[in-house]
Write a protein that holds these residues in place. Structure first.
Motif, PDB file in Angstrom:
ATOM      1  N   GLY A  40       0.780  -1.228   0.000  1.00 24.24           N
ATOM      2  CA  GLY A  40       0.000   0.000   0.000  1.00 24.24           C
ATOM      3  C   GLY A  40       0.809   1.275   0.000  1.00 24.24           C
ATOM      4  N   VAL A  41       2.152   1.193   0.035  1.00 28.28           N
ATOM      5  CA  VAL A  41       2.969   2.394   0.174  1.00 28.28           C
ATOM      6  C   VAL A  41       4.018   2.526  -0.933  1.00 28.28           C
ATOM      7  CG1 VAL A  41       4.528   3.634   1.715  1.00 28.28           C
ATOM      8  CG2 VAL A  41       2.668   2.302   2.676  1.00 28.28           C
ATOM      9  N   THR A  42       4.871   1.522  -1.063  1.00 27.17           N
ATOM     10  CA  THR A  42       6.014   1.597  -1.973  1.00 27.17           C
ATOM     11  C   THR A  42       5.567   1.420  -3.416  1.00 27.17           C
ATOM     12  OG1 THR A  42       7.339   0.570  -0.231  1.00 27.17           O
ATOM     13  CG2 THR A  42       8.307   0.670  -2.430  1.00 27.17           C
ATOM     14  N   TYR A  78       0.082  -6.455  -2.542  1.00 23.80           N
ATOM     15  CA  TYR A  78       0.184  -5.365  -3.507  1.00 23.80           C
ATOM     16  C   TYR A  78      -1.211  -4.798  -3.738  1.00 23.80           C
ATOM     17  CZ  TYR A  78       4.897  -6.964  -4.477  1.00 23.80           C
ATOM     18  OH  TYR A  78       6.211  -7.305  -4.350  1.00 23.80           O
ATOM     19  N   THR A  79      -1.265  -3.513  -4.048  1.00 21.33           N
ATOM     20  CA  THR A  79      -2.541  -2.852  -4.320  1.00 21.33           C
ATOM     21  C   THR A  79      -2.443  -2.085  -5.628  1.00 21.33           C
ATOM     22  OG1 THR A  79      -2.857  -2.565  -1.941  1.00 21.33           O
ATOM     23  CG2 THR A  79      -4.279  -1.290  -3.388  1.00 21.33           C
ATOM     24  N   LEU A  80      -3.393  -2.343  -6.515  1.00 21.89           N
ATOM     25  CA  LEU A  80      -3.503  -1.587  -7.764  1.00 21.89           C
ATOM     26  C   LEU A  80      -4.578  -0.533  -7.545  1.00 21.89           C
ATOM     27  CD1 LEU A  80      -2.598  -1.475 -10.802  1.00 21.89           C
ATOM     28  CD2 LEU A  80      -4.744  -2.621 -11.274  1.00 21.89           C
ATOM     29  N   LYS A  81      -4.202   0.719  -7.727  1.00 26.22           N
ATOM     30  CA  LYS A  81      -5.154   1.810  -7.541  1.00 26.22           C
ATOM     31  C   LYS A  81      -5.381   2.515  -8.870  1.00 26.22           C
ATOM     32  CE  LYS A  81      -4.123   2.568  -2.737  1.00 26.22           C
ATOM     33  NZ  LYS A  81      -3.779   3.510  -1.687  1.00 26.22           N
ATOM     34  N   ILE A  82      -6.652   2.760  -9.161  1.00 29.31           N
ATOM     35  CA  ILE A  82      -7.039   3.493 -10.362  1.00 29.31           C
ATOM     36  C   ILE A  82      -7.820   4.715  -9.892  1.00 29.31           C
ATOM     37  CG2 ILE A  82      -8.168   3.375 -12.594  1.00 29.31           C
ATOM     38  CD1 ILE A  82      -8.149   0.280 -12.240  1.00 29.31           C
ATOM     39  N   ASN A  83      -7.267   5.893 -10.128  1.00 29.05           N
ATOM     40  CA  ASN A  83      -7.912   7.131  -9.695  1.00 29.05           C
ATOM     41  C   ASN A  83      -8.996   7.563 -10.668  1.00 29.05           C
ATOM     42  OD1 ASN A  83      -6.196   7.269  -7.499  1.00 29.05           O
ATOM     43  ND2 ASN A  83      -4.714   8.548  -8.554  1.00 29.05           N
TER      44      ASN A  83
END
Length: 175
Positions: A88-90, A119-124
């Motif tokens: 969530g950070v790197t 791991y986190t995939l973020k889509i804004n």
């Protein structure tokens, strides 16, 4: 005849007045209706052909993440809108590919991921379609990589293991 002449001039004056008034009328500019921009939706997401979920477990260390949208994506908005983060950070560097007339975005990490890590995939919602429709809401998809199943220690035969246990037991009492 005087009445005819009077009628002729009256009709002429009225025609002139109407034509002049029509010609001098301020013309409204032609305004085209603005096109209706539909919002962008994530319709499907897959990791290495696993079914669509919000959290994936036991993902390989070289995953291929496919994001399917309802419209073609504006490529210039992808770099600032899609992130892969370790724990969530790197940030994790990614490669981005496109298919299906740019409506499918394919994400692959540039380096293999770490084993047994979240791991986190973020889509804004800044992600836009080529029609300038924005993503309807932020999306977050979680991934946990699989366990490293390679051997960490040399394999011992049963006799070698028994010998090792006996040696360590004797060493314990000797020390």
């Amino acid at each position: 005849m005087f009445n005819h002449l009077k009628l002729f001039f009256s009709f002429s004056f009225l025609s002139f007045f109407l034509c002049f008034n029509w010609a001098c009328k301020k013309k409204e500019p032609d305004v085209l209706p603005s096109p209706i921009v539909s919002p962008l939706f994530l319709t499907d997401n897959k990791v290495d052909s696993l079914s669509s979920k919000s959290n994936y477990f036991s993902v390989g260390i070289n995953p291929s993440i496919k994001l399917v949208f309802n419209n073609s994506i504006d490529r210039s908005t992808v770099a600032n809108s899609i992130y892969l983060n370790e724990n969530g950070v790197t940030p994790v560097p990614i490669n981005v590919g496109y298919s299906q007339n740019d409506s499918t975005v394919i994400i692959t990490p540039q380096l293999p991921l770490k084993y047994l890590t979240r791991y986190t995939l973020k889509i804004n919602s800044t992600l836009a379609s080529i029609q300038k429709g924005l993503l309807n809401n932020n999306v977050s998809i979680g991934y946990v990589t699989k366990i490293d199943s390679t051997d960490k220690f040399p394999l011992l035969t049963d006799n070698a293991l028994l010998d090792k246990v006996q040696q360590q037991t004797f060493k314990y009492f000797w020390d």
